[in-house]
Scaffold this motif. Structure first.
Motif, PDB file in Angstrom:
ATOM      1  N   ALA A 246      -1.757 -70.704  46.896  1.00 16.04           N
ATOM      2  CA  ALA A 246      -3.164 -70.373  46.610  1.00 16.04           C
ATOM      3  C   ALA A 246      -3.650 -71.109  45.371  1.00 16.04           C
ATOM      4  CB  ALA A 246      -3.317 -68.871  46.440  1.00 16.04           C
ATOM      5  N   LEU A 247      -2.809 -71.189  44.320  1.00 13.94           N
ATOM      6  CA  LEU A 247      -3.189 -71.926  43.118  1.00 13.94           C
ATOM      7  C   LEU A 247      -3.407 -73.407  43.426  1.00 13.94           C
ATOM      8  CD1 LEU A 247      -0.715 -70.296  40.584  1.00 13.94           C
ATOM      9  CD2 LEU A 247      -3.204 -70.116  40.487  1.00 13.94           C
ATOM     10  N   GLU A 248      -2.492 -73.992  44.179  1.00 11.67           N
ATOM     11  CA  GLU A 248      -2.614 -75.407  44.521  1.00 11.67           C
ATOM     12  C   GLU A 248      -3.891 -75.684  45.307  1.00 11.67           C
ATOM     13  OE1 GLU A 248      -0.035 -78.931  46.773  1.00 11.67           O
ATOM     14  OE2 GLU A 248       0.646 -76.836  46.849  1.00 11.67           O
ATOM     15  N   ARG A 249      -4.203 -74.834  46.274  1.00  9.24           N
ATOM     16  CA  ARG A 249      -5.411 -75.033  47.075  1.00  9.24           C
ATOM     17  C   ARG A 249      -6.672 -74.892  46.232  1.00  9.24           C
ATOM     18  NH1 ARG A 249      -3.808 -71.652  52.628  1.00  9.24           N
ATOM     19  NH2 ARG A 249      -2.231 -73.146  53.348  1.00  9.24           N
ATOM     20  N   ALA A 250      -6.595 -74.045  45.206  1.00 16.90           N
ATOM     21  CA  ALA A 250      -7.759 -73.866  44.329  1.00 16.90           C
ATOM     22  C   ALA A 250      -7.857 -74.958  43.277  1.00 16.90           C
ATOM     23  CB  ALA A 250      -7.681 -72.500  43.653  1.00 16.90           C
ATOM     24  N   GLY A 251      -6.816 -75.817  43.175  1.00 18.65           N
ATOM     25  CA  GLY A 251      -6.799 -76.839  42.133  1.00 18.65           C
ATOM     26  C   GLY A 251      -6.592 -76.258  40.758  1.00 18.65           C
ATOM     27  N   VAL A 252      -5.801 -75.177  40.682  1.00 16.19           N
ATOM     28  CA  VAL A 252      -5.570 -74.462  39.427  1.00 16.19           C
ATOM     29  C   VAL A 252      -4.089 -74.552  39.066  1.00 16.19           C
ATOM     30  CG1 VAL A 252      -5.638 -72.208  38.285  1.00 16.19           C
ATOM     31  CG2 VAL A 252      -7.489 -72.877  39.833  1.00 16.19           C
ATOM     32  N   ALA A 253      -3.791 -74.962  37.856  1.00 15.08           N
ATOM     33  CA  ALA A 253      -2.405 -75.024  37.398  1.00 15.08           C
ATOM     34  C   ALA A 253      -1.885 -73.615  37.122  1.00 15.08           C
ATOM     35  CB  ALA A 253      -2.308 -75.874  36.134  1.00 15.08           C
ATOM     36  N   PRO A 254      -0.571 -73.375  37.300  1.00 19.94           N
ATOM     37  CA  PRO A 254      -0.013 -72.028  37.089  1.00 19.94           C
ATOM     38  C   PRO A 254      -0.251 -71.470  35.691  1.00 19.94           C
ATOM     39  CG  PRO A 254       1.557 -73.413  38.250  1.00 19.94           C
ATOM     40  CD  PRO A 254       0.439 -74.311  37.831  1.00 19.94           C
ATOM     41  N   GLY A 255      -0.382 -72.357  34.702  1.00 21.69           N
ATOM     42  CA  GLY A 255      -0.603 -71.898  33.335  1.00 21.69           C
ATOM     43  C   GLY A 255      -2.022 -72.109  32.841  1.00 21.69           C
ATOM     44  N   ASP A 256      -2.968 -72.312  33.737  1.00 15.75           N
ATOM     45  CA  ASP A 256      -4.368 -72.540  33.374  1.00 15.75           C
ATOM     46  C   ASP A 256      -4.878 -71.413  32.474  1.00 15.75           C
ATOM     47  OD1 ASP A 256      -7.316 -72.655  33.508  1.00 15.75           O
ATOM     48  OD2 ASP A 256      -7.015 -74.103  35.115  1.00 15.75           O
ATOM     49  N   GLY A 257      -5.488 -71.802  31.360  1.00 12.39           N
ATOM     50  CA  GLY A 257      -5.961 -70.807  30.401  1.00 12.39           C
ATOM     51  C   GLY A 257      -7.076 -69.929  30.910  1.00 12.39           C
ATOM     52  N   ARG A 258      -7.693 -70.323  32.038  1.00  8.29           N
ATOM     53  CA  ARG A 258      -8.771 -69.489  32.596  1.00  8.29           C
ATOM     54  C   ARG A 258      -8.232 -68.301  33.396  1.00  8.29           C
ATOM     55  NH1 ARG A 258     -11.759 -73.565  36.250  1.00  8.29           N
ATOM     56  NH2 ARG A 258      -9.590 -74.245  36.506  1.00  8.29           N
ATOM     57  N   LEU A 259      -6.936 -68.279  33.667  1.00  2.00           N
ATOM     58  CA  LEU A 259      -6.351 -67.182  34.450  1.00  2.00           C
ATOM     59  C   LEU A 259      -6.343 -65.916  33.601  1.00  2.00           C
ATOM     60  CD1 LEU A 259      -3.447 -69.216  36.071  1.00  2.00           C
ATOM     61  CD2 LEU A 259      -5.272 -68.045  37.339  1.00  2.00           C
ATOM     62  N   ARG A 260      -7.329 -65.079  33.850  1.00  3.77           N
ATOM     63  CA  ARG A 260      -7.539 -63.915  33.003  1.00  3.77           C
ATOM     64  C   ARG A 260      -6.661 -62.728  33.384  1.00  3.77           C
ATOM     65  NH1 ARG A 260      -8.853 -63.386  28.242  1.00  3.77           N
ATOM     66  NH2 ARG A 260     -10.436 -64.984  28.620  1.00  3.77           N
ATOM     67  N   ALA A 261      -6.511 -62.484  34.704  1.00  2.07           N
ATOM     68  CA  ALA A 261      -5.784 -61.278  35.116  1.00  2.07           C
ATOM     69  C   ALA A 261      -5.359 -61.405  36.571  1.00  2.07           C
ATOM     70  CB  ALA A 261      -6.660 -60.036  34.942  1.00  2.07           C
ATOM     71  N   ALA A 262      -4.321 -60.660  36.914  1.00  5.63           N
ATOM     72  CA  ALA A 262      -3.825 -60.594  38.290  1.00  5.63           C
ATOM     73  C   ALA A 262      -3.609 -59.143  38.659  1.00  5.63           C
ATOM     74  CB  ALA A 262      -2.522 -61.376  38.438  1.00  5.63           C
ATOM     75  N   ALA A 263      -3.815 -58.834  39.944  1.00  2.00           N
ATOM     76  CA  ALA A 263      -3.589 -57.486  40.454  1.00  2.00           C
ATOM     77  C   ALA A 263      -2.686 -57.559  41.670  1.00  2.00           C
ATOM     78  CB  ALA A 263      -4.905 -56.806  40.806  1.00  2.00           C
ATOM     79  N   LEU A 264      -1.699 -56.698  41.704  1.00  2.00           N
ATOM     80  CA  LEU A 264      -0.695 -56.665  42.763  1.00  2.00           C
ATOM     81  C   LEU A 264      -0.849 -55.383  43.564  1.00  2.00           C
ATOM     82  CD1 LEU A 264       0.233 -58.898  40.822  1.00  2.00           C
ATOM     83  CD2 LEU A 264       2.580 -58.097  41.095  1.00  2.00           C
ATOM     84  N   PRO A 265      -0.137 -55.240  44.682  1.00  3.84           N
ATOM     85  CA  PRO A 265      -0.267 -54.009  45.470  1.00  3.84           C
ATOM     86  C   PRO A 265       0.041 -52.762  44.654  1.00  3.84           C
ATOM     87  CG  PRO A 265       0.930 -55.685  46.702  1.00  3.84           C
ATOM     88  CD  PRO A 265       0.776 -56.215  45.300  1.00  3.84           C
ATOM     89  N   ARG A 266      -0.557 -51.656  45.055  1.00  2.20           N
ATOM     90  CA  ARG A 266      -0.416 -50.395  44.317  1.00  2.20           C
ATOM     91  C   ARG A 266       0.851 -49.650  44.755  1.00  2.20           C
ATOM     92  NH1 ARG A 266      -6.446 -48.144  42.939  1.00  2.20           N
ATOM     93  NH2 ARG A 266      -7.277 -50.171  42.296  1.00  2.20           N
ATOM     94  N   LEU A 267       1.975 -50.297  44.520  1.00  6.53           N
ATOM     95  CA  LEU A 267       3.262 -49.730  44.888  1.00  6.53           C
ATOM     96  C   LEU A 267       3.855 -48.970  43.708  1.00  6.53           C
ATOM     97  CD1 LEU A 267       4.679 -52.822  46.822  1.00  6.53           C
ATOM     98  CD2 LEU A 267       3.351 -50.894  47.717  1.00  6.53           C
ATOM     99  N   ALA A 268       5.025 -48.352  43.907  1.00  5.34           N
ATOM    100  CA  ALA A 268       5.680 -47.593  42.853  1.00  5.34           C
ATOM    101  C   ALA A 268       6.011 -48.495  41.667  1.00  5.34           C
ATOM    102  CB  ALA A 268       6.954 -46.946  43.393  1.00  5.34           C
ATOM    103  N   ARG A 269       5.997 -47.914  40.486  1.00 12.24           N
ATOM    104  CA  ARG A 269       6.186 -48.710  39.276  1.00 12.24           C
ATOM    105  C   ARG A 269       7.496 -49.484  39.287  1.00 12.24           C
ATOM    106  NH1 ARG A 269       4.960 -51.633  35.677  1.00 12.24           N
ATOM    107  NH2 ARG A 269       3.511 -52.065  37.347  1.00 12.24           N
ATOM    108  N   HIS A 270       8.594 -48.851  39.729  1.00 15.04           N
ATOM    109  CA  HIS A 270       9.880 -49.544  39.674  1.00 15.04           C
ATOM    110  C   HIS A 270       9.926 -50.710  40.663  1.00 15.04           C
ATOM    111  CE1 HIS A 270      10.699 -46.959  43.161  1.00 15.04           C
ATOM    112  NE2 HIS A 270      11.709 -47.753  43.451  1.00 15.04           N
ATOM    113  N   VAL A 271       9.210 -50.602  41.785  1.00 14.20           N
ATOM    114  CA  VAL A 271       9.141 -51.713  42.738  1.00 14.20           C
ATOM    115  C   VAL A 271       8.412 -52.891  42.103  1.00 14.20           C
ATOM    116  CG1 VAL A 271       8.256 -52.452  44.978  1.00 14.20           C
ATOM    117  CG2 VAL A 271       9.256 -50.176  44.715  1.00 14.20           C
ATOM    118  N   MET A 272       7.375 -52.601  41.355  1.00 12.83           N
ATOM    119  CA  MET A 272       6.616 -53.656  40.712  1.00 12.83           C
ATOM    120  C   MET A 272       7.434 -54.341  39.623  1.00 12.83           C
ATOM    121  SD  MET A 272       4.095 -53.355  42.598  1.00 12.83           S
ATOM    122  CE  MET A 272       3.175 -54.688  41.886  1.00 12.83           C
TER     123      MET A 272
END
Length: 342
Positions: A246-272
């Protein structure tokens, strides 16, 4: 999916079950033991007496109002879910189109388990890219997990289930609070489909309400029958692959400073902390925002609910990039990169 054409996720909204069931009460009611309650780290689950599609109707009405879009202008309506919607042999997508007053919209059901919301967004984007005359697509999700058909606290491993619905518009121009969809990507591992099928033979009719659905039973049966299958490494590789793609298709580097936040599935804390967060961090430097401890996993709706919560944060500004990661039984993982417009 990537396109030079501008597509937006407009006016996302979600509606939660009207009641709250705390983890402390669940332990007292012996619905989950104290050790797992602490390990899972859900403070509460949201619970509704309504049918899932009734919650979806409420959420969709909020999205349409916020966007200033009449339902009659919708080109298509995609509805995703994981569990019983209130009737058998019936189309909840058509119900929503009828109830919302969208007779011109093409209603379609999306059934990809808990990845359904992201799958519907990708399908809606493809619809707009393939149909020049199409302009506005509504995506909804809805899931409720009532007893006795479902054991929301103790029926599964690593996740407890809350009731809720989500909605968002796919548009060519921003309508209300919006983000630009830069890219999406999906990775599947159908070799794992048996984890939610188990050893039981195929049944001639739905068993909802006749017996309690216990995903942990089918998972145990599958893992016992397939001890050599490396689910952990497979899931880790899927997450890193889909986020990187998804990052590659968006033309965004993995460490791009514009990457403000990410959200993952709402699973149990230990799974996350044990699985999803290390896999994500291997592909992307966006800070992970933990969400859902007071709602539970919302079935097909985690991704859009997470988008709403990220946009509510004070530190999200125009130009920022957000990463949404979704996962569902089957198994399928999806990631999307979105940009907060200036």
């Amino acid at each position: 999916m990537r396109s030079d054409a501008a597509l937006y996720l407009s006016s996302p909204a979600y509606v939660l079950g009207e009641d709250t069931h705390s983890a402390a009460d669940a332990v007292s009611d012996r619905l989950i033991d104290a050790e797992n309650a602490e390990r899972y780290a859900y403070s509460a689950l949201r619970v509704s007496d309504l049918a899932p599609v009734e919650l979806a109707e409420r959420s969709a009405a909020q999205t349409l109002e916020d966007a200033g879009v009449p339902a009659a202008d919708l080109t298509a309506l995609l509805h995703a879910w994981t569990y019983h919607q209130g009737h058998e042999f019936w189309s909840p997508a058509h119900y929503l189109a009828h109830r919302l007053g969208a007779p011109a919209a093409e209603p379609t059901g999306i059934q990809q388990m808990c990845n359904g919301g992201m799958a519907a967004i990708a399908q809606a984007a493809r619809h707009l890219l393939a149909e020049p005359a199409a302009h506005t697509v509504l995506v909804t999700t809805a899931d409720c997990f009532p007893a006795p058909g479902f054991d929301r606290w103790g029926g599964d491993y690593g996740v407890c289930y809350g009731d809720g619905a989500t909605s968002v518009l796919l548009t060519r121009t921003p309508q209300g609070r919006s983000v630009r969809l830069l890219s999406s990507a999906t990775v599947a591992a159908p070799v794992m489909e048996g984890m939610h099928r188990g050893d039981a033979p195929f049944s001639p009719a739905p068993l909802s309400g006749v017996k309690t659905l216990l995903p942990k039973v089918t998972k145990k049966e599958f893992l016992t029958a397939n001890p050599q299958l490396p689910f952990g490494p497979l899931a880790h590789d899927a997450v890193t692959t889909v986020v990187g793609r998804a990052l590659e298709r968006a033309g965004v580097a993995p460490g791009d400073g514009r990457l403000r936040a990410a959200a993952l599935p709402r699973l149990a804390r230990h799974v996350m902390t044990d699985a999803y967060e290390p896999a994500f961090a291997a592909a992307c430097a966006a800070p992970i925002v933990p969400l859902g401890s007071d709602t539970g996993h919302l079935g097909a709706g985690d991704a859009v609910a997470n988008l709403c919560d990220l946009l509510d944060r004070d530190d999200v500004r125009p130009g920022d990039l957000l990463v949404l990661l979704s996962a569902g039984a089957g198994f399928t993982w999806s990631a999307a990169i979105v940009e907060v417009p200036s």
